[in-house]
Design an enzyme around this catalytic site. Structure first.
Site, PDB file in Angstrom:
ATOM      1  N   ALA A  17      15.000   0.324  -3.350  1.00 36.78           N
ATOM      2  CA  ALA A  17      14.548   1.712  -3.169  1.00 36.78           C
ATOM      3  C   ALA A  17      13.472   2.082  -4.191  1.00 36.78           C
ATOM      4  O   ALA A  17      13.416   3.201  -4.669  1.00 36.78           O
ATOM      5  CB  ALA A  17      15.735   2.659  -3.294  1.00 36.78           C
ATOM      6  N   ALA A  18      12.633   1.117  -4.529  1.00 40.37           N
ATOM      7  CA  ALA A  18      11.633   1.370  -5.576  1.00 40.37           C
ATOM      8  C   ALA A  18      10.292   1.824  -5.016  1.00 40.37           C
ATOM      9  O   ALA A  18       9.443   2.319  -5.747  1.00 40.37           O
ATOM     10  CB  ALA A  18      11.447   0.118  -6.429  1.00 40.37           C
ATOM     11  N   ARG A  23       3.589   6.807   3.312  1.00 33.91           N
ATOM     12  CA  ARG A  23       3.376   7.478   4.600  1.00 33.91           C
ATOM     13  C   ARG A  23       4.143   8.787   4.753  1.00 33.91           C
ATOM     14  O   ARG A  23       3.927   9.544   5.688  1.00 33.91           O
ATOM     15  CB  ARG A  23       3.719   6.513   5.747  1.00 33.91           C
ATOM     16  CG  ARG A  23       2.605   5.511   6.004  1.00 33.91           C
ATOM     17  CD  ARG A  23       3.010   4.468   7.014  1.00 33.91           C
ATOM     18  NE  ARG A  23       3.833   3.423   6.405  1.00 33.91           N
ATOM     19  CZ  ARG A  23       4.429   2.444   7.089  1.00 33.91           C
ATOM     20  NH1 ARG A  23       4.302   2.396   8.407  1.00 33.91           N
ATOM     21  NH2 ARG A  23       5.158   1.540   6.475  1.00 33.91           N
ATOM     22  N   GLN A  87      12.550  -1.643 -11.229  1.00 32.66           N
ATOM     23  CA  GLN A  87      11.432  -2.539 -10.914  1.00 32.66           C
ATOM     24  C   GLN A  87      10.174  -1.821 -11.425  1.00 32.66           C
ATOM     25  O   GLN A  87       9.813  -0.772 -10.912  1.00 32.66           O
ATOM     26  CB  GLN A  87      11.338  -2.764  -9.396  1.00 32.66           C
ATOM     27  CG  GLN A  87      10.248  -3.754  -9.014  1.00 32.66           C
ATOM     28  CD  GLN A  87       9.908  -3.713  -7.524  1.00 32.66           C
ATOM     29  OE1 GLN A  87      10.194  -2.744  -6.825  1.00 32.66           O
ATOM     30  NE2 GLN A  87       9.288  -4.781  -7.059  1.00 32.66           N
ATOM     31  N   GLY A 155       8.830  -8.014  10.438  1.00 30.16           N
ATOM     32  CA  GLY A 155       8.842  -9.459  10.250  1.00 30.16           C
ATOM     33  C   GLY A 155       9.556 -10.092  11.439  1.00 30.16           C
ATOM     34  O   GLY A 155      10.535  -9.559  11.936  1.00 30.16           O
ATOM     35  N   ASN A 186      13.330  -9.001  12.002  1.00 32.80           N
ATOM     36  CA  ASN A 186      14.158  -8.964  10.800  1.00 32.80           C
ATOM     37  C   ASN A 186      14.430  -7.518  10.391  1.00 32.80           C
ATOM     38  O   ASN A 186      13.529  -6.827   9.951  1.00 32.80           O
ATOM     39  CB  ASN A 186      13.399  -9.682   9.666  1.00 32.80           C
ATOM     40  CG  ASN A 186      14.024  -9.405   8.313  1.00 32.80           C
ATOM     41  OD1 ASN A 186      15.249  -9.297   8.189  1.00 32.80           O
ATOM     42  ND2 ASN A 186      13.184  -9.286   7.294  1.00 32.80           N
ATOM     43  N   SER A 419      31.564  58.187   5.076  1.00 40.63           N
ATOM     44  CA  SER A 419      30.234  57.656   5.398  1.00 40.63           C
ATOM     45  C   SER A 419      29.161  58.227   4.483  1.00 40.63           C
ATOM     46  O   SER A 419      29.283  59.356   3.988  1.00 40.63           O
ATOM     47  CB  SER A 419      29.875  58.026   6.836  1.00 40.63           C
ATOM     48  OG  SER A 419      30.829  57.470   7.703  1.00 40.63           O
TER      49      SER A 419
HETATM   50  C1  UD1 Z   1      10.401  -5.352   5.315  1.00 42.75           C
HETATM   51  C2  UD1 Z   1      10.527  -6.853   5.605  1.00 42.75           C
HETATM   52  C3  UD1 Z   1      10.287  -7.112   7.089  1.00 42.75           C
HETATM   53  C4  UD1 Z   1      11.291  -6.300   7.891  1.00 42.75           C
HETATM   54  C5  UD1 Z   1      11.207  -4.826   7.530  1.00 42.75           C
HETATM   55  C6  UD1 Z   1      12.364  -4.095   8.180  1.00 42.75           C
HETATM   56  C7  UD1 Z   1       9.753  -7.982   3.564  1.00 42.75           C
HETATM   57  C8  UD1 Z   1       8.653  -8.740   2.941  1.00 42.75           C
HETATM   58  N1  UD1 Z   1       9.554  -7.593   4.812  1.00 42.75           N
HETATM   59  O1  UD1 Z   1       9.064  -4.998   5.576  1.00 42.75           O
HETATM   60  O2  UD1 Z   1      10.434  -8.481   7.380  1.00 42.75           O
HETATM   61  O3  UD1 Z   1      11.035  -6.485   9.266  1.00 42.75           O
HETATM   62  O4  UD1 Z   1      11.328  -4.619   6.108  1.00 42.75           O
HETATM   63  O5  UD1 Z   1      12.279  -2.710   7.993  1.00 42.75           O
HETATM   64  O6  UD1 Z   1      10.769  -7.763   2.935  1.00 42.75           O
HETATM   65  N2  UD1 Z   1      10.647  -2.003  -1.984  1.00 42.75           N
HETATM   66  C9  UD1 Z   1      10.887  -2.059  -3.339  1.00 42.75           C
HETATM   67  N3  UD1 Z   1       9.944  -2.643  -4.146  1.00 42.75           N
HETATM   68  C10 UD1 Z   1       8.800  -3.166  -3.648  1.00 42.75           C
HETATM   69  C11 UD1 Z   1       8.558  -3.097  -2.264  1.00 42.75           C
HETATM   70  C12 UD1 Z   1       9.516  -2.509  -1.443  1.00 42.75           C
HETATM   71  O7  UD1 Z   1      11.904  -1.612  -3.826  1.00 42.75           O
HETATM   72  O8  UD1 Z   1       8.005  -3.682  -4.466  1.00 42.75           O
HETATM   73  C13 UD1 Z   1      11.652  -1.350  -1.126  1.00 42.75           C
HETATM   74  C14 UD1 Z   1      11.110  -0.121  -0.454  1.00 42.75           C
HETATM   75  O9  UD1 Z   1      11.400   1.028  -1.240  1.00 42.75           O
HETATM   76  C15 UD1 Z   1      11.860  -0.089   0.868  1.00 42.75           C
HETATM   77  C16 UD1 Z   1      12.193  -1.546   1.136  1.00 42.75           C
HETATM   78  O10 UD1 Z   1      12.023  -2.240  -0.087  1.00 42.75           O
HETATM   79  O11 UD1 Z   1      13.054   0.634   0.779  1.00 42.75           O
HETATM   80  C17 UD1 Z   1      11.334  -2.160   2.229  1.00 42.75           C
HETATM   81  O12 UD1 Z   1       9.973  -2.151   1.816  1.00 42.75           O
HETATM   82  P1  UD1 Z   1       8.798  -1.963   2.853  1.00 42.75           P
HETATM   83  O13 UD1 Z   1       7.518  -2.029   2.120  1.00 42.75           O
HETATM   84  O14 UD1 Z   1       9.063  -0.771   3.692  1.00 42.75           O
HETATM   85  O15 UD1 Z   1       8.943  -3.315   3.719  1.00 42.75           O
HETATM   86  P2  UD1 Z   1       8.407  -3.562   5.190  1.00 42.75           P
HETATM   87  O16 UD1 Z   1       6.947  -3.776   5.154  1.00 42.75           O
HETATM   88  O17 UD1 Z   1       8.925  -2.499   6.076  1.00 42.75           O
END
Ligand code: UD1
Ligand code: CA
Length: 480
Positions: A17-18, A23, A87, A155, A186, A419
């Protein structure tokens, strides 16, 4: 579907959740945006706890103080079962998992990983992935997969001819139309042994279209070592993540429908168009009409009617209460069988006693009404105590504020306030006393006394005839 809690006691849930959630176009971190009355992140953490994970590590980064602050408030009483890991830079989901792993208890045997922006996931969905890891002894990693009509952006799960999982390839890294046509995606729920994960995450490289460390590369890492990756075909309708406010609203509708279904099955009539937050409790045989909004820690008893358009926020409502249409109440208590509304406004710290009545256009604030007391029409009752069975007439005002301080109005049991009276606080009306209509009360009234303070009436016989003639003449003169 769910595993017994004990079986996941040595499993740590890592919730990522970092990320900023660009968007959302918001200063608030994405995972703190509200859904049905709770931040998004609440739901994945709850799913992990309900699945029985011994420990939950939430990886925080963007807005970390706010996110950690919420977790401490919501889950701080679990004795450290929910922790955070930081992170520092958002360099990808693999890097986030690595940051999380450093906070995992030494006693943990396996890790369940999922994302903090996937609110509809339930305990059974994540537990199924962890359980598969136990069943498939030769697979060091298991993952959920879903088949969806439109896998764009996700993915993809790439398999060999025999159906073995080979790799997860990110949308931006797909090379051929055949790969793009793969409908198995995924959803982002993985389980792995701690030893495997530590090794796999250390060896990640950011050689991909986005230049990030991909968590998903642990899959091809296992395959390259000649190991198997176990896939768990999962419910697609709960695996969707929130990226923007439109998706948030769509999933919130889904979550709201789930809350309503649970209530209906427990014996509550909930009409279409009512909006009920996650933390609300309602007893059986109650009726929640359309357009009602129930928020926060609202607790409603049995056989309560909440009629059209009422808005209750953190309100405790006793059995058999009738809230008539369009009544608003906040941070207040309504005891059993009381009647409120239509169009009543109970502001914070109102306490309406058993069988008491509060009618239309009556506003209360920090006021206690004891059993059977009534204020049926048009009144402002701020900072008051109204004794049992007292009757407050239409147009009564508690003049509680002198421009500097608030003062209390106390009305004794069985008193009658006529009243259009003003009670200038601080003031006490004794038990059984009677305040005549139109009185401005500035001094205490003893028990059983009559208070009357108004100009004496005078009647002049036949004077109306003379008066009207004079006024008609004046009007006629003005026309000329
Ligand atoms: C990710 C998956 C993808 C999958 C999709 C499902 C990877 C590389 N890809 O892509 O295969 O289909 O989710 O929804 O994992 N986050 C961090 N630190 C970071 C980056 C992200 O904590 O450096 C957290 C975000 O806060 C988020 C989650 O990881 O809660 C997913 O990150 P996001 O960038 O949304 O991944 P997707 O591109 O959606
Ligand atoms: Ca995402």
């Amino acid at each position: 579907m769910s595993t017994t809690p004990a079986s996941l006691a040595t499993t740590t849930a890592l919730i990522l959740a970092a990320g900023q959630g660009t968007r959302m176009k918001s200063a608030v971190p994405k995972v703190l945006h509200p859904m049905c009355g709770r931040p998004l992140l609440h739901y994945p953490v709850r799913a992990a706890l309900e699945a029985g994970c011994g420990e939950v590590v939430v990886v925080v980064g963007h807005g970390r103080e706010l996110v950690a602050g919420y977790l401490a408030k919501a889950f701080g009483d679990l004795g450290g079962r929910v922790k955070t890991a930081v992170q520092e830079q958002q360099r990808g989901t693999g890097d986030a998992a690595r940051a999380g792993l450093s906070a995992v208890a030494a006693t943990a045997e396996r890790v369940l990983i999922f994302y903090g922006d996937v609110p509809l996931l339930e305990a059974s969905d994540v537990a199924a992935v962890a359980r598969r890891l136990d069943l498939d002894r030769d697979a060091p990693v298991a993952m959920a997969t879903c088949v969806v009509p439109d896998p764009f952006g996700y993915g993809r799960v790439l398999r060999d001819a025999a159906g073995n999982i080979l790799e997860i390839r990110e949308h931006k890294d797909l090379k051929t139309d055949a790969e793009r046509a793969v409908a198995e995606m995924n959803p982002g729920v993985y389980a792995a042994s701690v030893a495997f994960l530590r090794d796999a995450l250390e060896k990640l490289t950011p050689n991909n279209a986005q230049g990030e460390y991909y968590l998903t590369d642990i899959v091809s890492f296992a395959v390259k070592q000649g190991k198997k990756v176990a896939g768990v075909l999962s419910r697609a309708n709960v695996m969707e993540g929130v990226n923007d406010r439109h998706q948030l609203a769509t999933l919130e509708d889904e979550m709201a429908a789930r809350i309503v279904e649970r209530l209906r099955k427990s014996g509550v009539t909930v009409r279409t168009g009512a909006r009920i937050e996650d933390g609300v409790e309602i007893g059986p045989e109650s009726v929640i009409e359309t357009g009602v909004v129930l928020r926060g820690a609202t607790r409603i008893g049995k056989a309560v009617v909440v009629d059209v358009g009422c808005v209750l926020t953190n309100v405790k409502v006793g059995d058999g209460v009738f809230l008539k249409p369009y009544s608003i109440a906040t941070d207040s208590t309504i005891e059993q069988k009381a009647q409120i509304g239509p169009f009543s406004h109970l502001r914070p710290e109102s306490h309406i006693g058993e069988d008491a009545h509060v009618g239309n256009f009556v506003e209360t604030k920090k006021t206690r009404m004891d059993k059977g007391a009534k204020a049926n029409h048009l009144a402002y009752l701020g900072d008051g105590i109204i004794g049992a069975g007292a009757n407050v007439g239409a147009g009564t005002i508690f003049c509680n504020y002198d421009g500097f301080q608030k003062h209390t109005t106390t009305i004794g049991a069985g008193a009658f306030i006529g009243s259009d009276s003003q009670l200038v606080a601080p003031v006490t009306i004794g038990d059984g006393a009677y305040v005549a209509t139109g009185t401005t009360v500035t001094r205490d009234v003893p028990p059983n006394a009559l208070a009357i303070a108004r100009v004496k009436q005078e009647n002049k016989d036949d004077y109306a005839i003379k008066l009207k003639a004079r006024m008609k003449a004046a009007k006629d003169a003005a026309k000329k």
